[in-house]
Motif scaffolding. Sequence first.
Motif: not given
Length: 337
Positions: A176, A206-208, A211
């Motif tokens: 994160d 995509t989230r990683t 972050d």
Amino acid sequence: MDIQDLSRRIAAGERRALARGITLVESGRADHRAQAAEVLGALPRDRQALRIGLSGTPGVGKSTFIEAFGMTLVQAGLRVAVLAVDPSSARSGGSILGDKTRMDRLSREPGAFIRPSPSQTHLGGVARRTREAVALCEGAGFDVVLIETVGVGQSETVVAQMSDLFLLLLAPAGGDELQGVKRGIMEMADMILINKADGDLKPAATRTCADYAGALRLLRKRPQDPDGYPKAMMVSALAEEGLDAAWADMQALVAWRQEAGFFEATRAAQARYWFEQDVRSALLSKLDDASAKRAMEQLGSQVAKGALAPSAAAAQMLDVLDANFGPARVDPVPDSP
């Protein structure tokens, strides 16, 4: 061994001669070290390759990425050398050099050369003589040298001291923003590539990526980086997506550093770093002398019995080394005009 003939064949780009040259520089024998220095000194000095270091945790897909990325470079008309460093067993000292097996397509390309090497006891994710192997690949006329590290964790930063670009491969859902601002390998990376951004893992990738992109903006800006770098990108080695974009960004970063003067300054600093490392290695090799081994054994026995403190024994050992070898005399070198 005919050193001049070997050097000539390496300079001509012969893969078998290059493999033999790397074997020579990796040897620890004193006569082989002297021959390796001769080979390196006889190679052309005007050949330079783009050195790209690549690290990541085990299982992130480093070998798969290197094969897909290497194929992209080969298809663009570039000659690519891959120096893959595999971990050695702490028990037996052996290594399973399996990276070349994973890169079956790239290993069949005439414009590519893959050399796996054991890390042995050297820490930092690379083998002790990887830097000299890079010089041999440059002398053989390769355009890009990819250095794949062992993948040991956040302290694996030695490869940054022998590369022009340092890429860090991460897996989806691998961290994160807090992980991204941790020191060590994160702040050494020029680009963070989120691999396996395909199929069911694409949303997590995509989230990683988001972050880490946010985390990179929180790190202190380095003078050798233009606006927008370091950056985080998504790639898929399996689907071969994002590789062309990543290569374009690498070229843009190198071009900016060359124009701004950071490229040559970094290489000069790296050369000085490896000079100091070679001096330290040479000093440690003095401990392999027979008289030094006897002194180490005697002092070690006294320390084990409690008759001598470790610090006092170390001071006596230094006196023994100084008496046996003495301080080296270095003649002053005149300043260049």
